[in-house]
Motif scaffolding. Sequence first.
Motif, PDB file in Angstrom:
ATOM      1  N   VAL A 222      41.007  66.710 -15.674  1.00  0.00           N
ATOM      2  CA  VAL A 222      40.089  68.171 -15.876  1.00  0.00           C
ATOM      3  C   VAL A 222      39.146  68.513 -14.291  1.00  0.00           C
ATOM      4  O   VAL A 222      39.504  69.306 -13.433  1.00  0.00           O
ATOM      5  N   ALA A 223      38.726  66.913 -14.826  1.00  0.00           N
ATOM      6  CA  ALA A 223      36.836  66.991 -13.873  1.00  0.00           C
ATOM      7  C   ALA A 223      37.266  67.372 -12.083  1.00  0.00           C
ATOM      8  O   ALA A 223      36.993  67.917 -11.092  1.00  0.00           O
ATOM      9  N   ARG A 224      38.683  66.613 -12.137  1.00  0.00           N
ATOM     10  CA  ARG A 224      39.483  66.454 -10.673  1.00  0.00           C
ATOM     11  C   ARG A 224      40.193  68.074 -10.406  1.00  0.00           C
ATOM     12  O   ARG A 224      40.889  68.034  -9.451  1.00  0.00           O
ATOM     13  N   GLY A 225      40.266  68.793 -11.203  1.00  0.00           N
ATOM     14  CA  GLY A 225      40.804  69.381 -11.113  1.00  0.00           C
ATOM     15  C   GLY A 225      42.653  69.821 -11.187  1.00  0.00           C
ATOM     16  O   GLY A 225      43.411  70.903 -10.567  1.00  0.00           O
ATOM     17  N   GLY A 226      43.124  69.209 -12.120  1.00  0.00           N
ATOM     18  CA  GLY A 226      44.566  68.693 -11.861  1.00  0.00           C
ATOM     19  C   GLY A 226      45.456  69.186 -13.402  1.00  0.00           C
ATOM     20  O   GLY A 226      46.750  68.788 -13.402  1.00  0.00           O
ATOM     21  N   VAL A 227      44.558  69.983 -13.658  1.00  0.00           N
ATOM     22  CA  VAL A 227      44.834  70.447 -15.679  1.00  0.00           C
ATOM     23  C   VAL A 227      46.296  70.632 -15.482  1.00  0.00           C
ATOM     24  O   VAL A 227      47.192  70.703 -15.847  1.00  0.00           O
ATOM     25  N   HIS A 228      46.341  72.035 -13.934  1.00  0.00           N
ATOM     26  CA  HIS A 228      47.274  72.877 -13.873  1.00  0.00           C
ATOM     27  C   HIS A 228      48.876  72.048 -13.773  1.00  0.00           C
ATOM     28  O   HIS A 228      49.975  72.533 -13.940  1.00  0.00           O
ATOM     29  N   ARG A 229      49.052  70.656 -13.436  1.00  0.00           N
ATOM     30  CA  ARG A 229      49.783  69.913 -12.769  1.00  0.00           C
ATOM     31  C   ARG A 229      50.975  69.844 -14.247  1.00  0.00           C
ATOM     32  O   ARG A 229      52.407  69.036 -14.054  1.00  0.00           O
ATOM     33  N   PHE A 230      50.474  70.020 -15.325  1.00  0.00           N
ATOM     34  CA  PHE A 230      50.692  69.046 -16.620  1.00  0.00           C
ATOM     35  C   PHE A 230      51.886  70.764 -16.723  1.00  0.00           C
ATOM     36  O   PHE A 230      52.888  70.141 -17.177  1.00  0.00           O
ATOM     37  N   ALA A 231      51.600  71.380 -16.509  1.00  0.00           N
ATOM     38  CA  ALA A 231      52.400  72.490 -16.350  1.00  0.00           C
ATOM     39  C   ALA A 231      54.232  72.125 -15.833  1.00  0.00           C
ATOM     40  O   ALA A 231      55.291  71.977 -16.728  1.00  0.00           O
ATOM     41  N   TYR A 232      54.052  70.860 -14.500  1.00  0.00           N
ATOM     42  CA  TYR A 232      55.278  70.970 -14.434  1.00  0.00           C
ATOM     43  C   TYR A 232      56.374  69.891 -15.332  1.00  0.00           C
ATOM     44  O   TYR A 232      57.155  69.665 -15.397  1.00  0.00           O
ATOM     45  N   TYR A 233      55.187  69.554 -16.341  1.00  0.00           N
ATOM     46  CA  TYR A 233      55.687  68.322 -17.258  1.00  0.00           C
ATOM     47  C   TYR A 233      56.517  69.155 -18.311  1.00  0.00           C
ATOM     48  O   TYR A 233      57.364  68.984 -19.071  1.00  0.00           O
TER      49      TYR A 233
END
Length: 249
Positions: A222-233
Amino acid sequence: MTVTQALALGALQGVTEFLPVSSDGHLVVAQHAMGLGGSELIFDLVVHGGTLIALLAFFNADLFRLSRRQLRDLAVATIVTAAIALPFKALMERTYAYVVVAGIGFLVTGCALFSTRRARGDRVDVGLAAAALIGAAQALAPLPGISRSGMTIAAALLLGVRRDEAARFGFLLAIPAIAGALVLELGHPPAGGTASTGALLAGAAVAALVGYAALRFALGVVARGGVHRFAYYLWPLGTAVILWSTFTH
């Protein structure tokens, strides 16, 4: 439920409770795949207790340093969650018998997470209004496939809360939510279930250990701004679960 199945499901709970992908949804799908059906609510309750232990261990120092304002915001979010979710508790529990609901929930969670891809908040304090909205988002979490951490963190990010604080607030908010659910069930635990006491304890222990490690990883994501990538899973997973449910049930 065998001890081996309990260990596998406990590990699954530990990983998916704090990654924004819905532990309840994964447990429902895994239990149906194992032939356990949707009758293992007591096991689900116990392994959630395991992840509550992980939360308390991880945030033990933070809990003593919370300011009055932070405590107020957490209380407001918790009250809003309870006010919305409790009237529908029985209805939400019945959805665990239907795998397709988990599939739909995965798709919804994926959309919520993807919506945060451009979120660039700088607010450190959550505030009363935002806390209430985050609490409302968390009220959907009892539905399988809807991620508690995913919905609360996504809501916080969209409301302009800084990434690290959004993650911290979302995970701290899980403490009263999980503890409250456990307290509600103490007097009348769910009926049914096939797990022995040994299997229940094994599942809870693994959920606590794996959950602690997953929590540290999730905070970094979350701190790195990558939480949206879980949508691809979640999107292909939700689609696959819906198709599986359609053609096998």
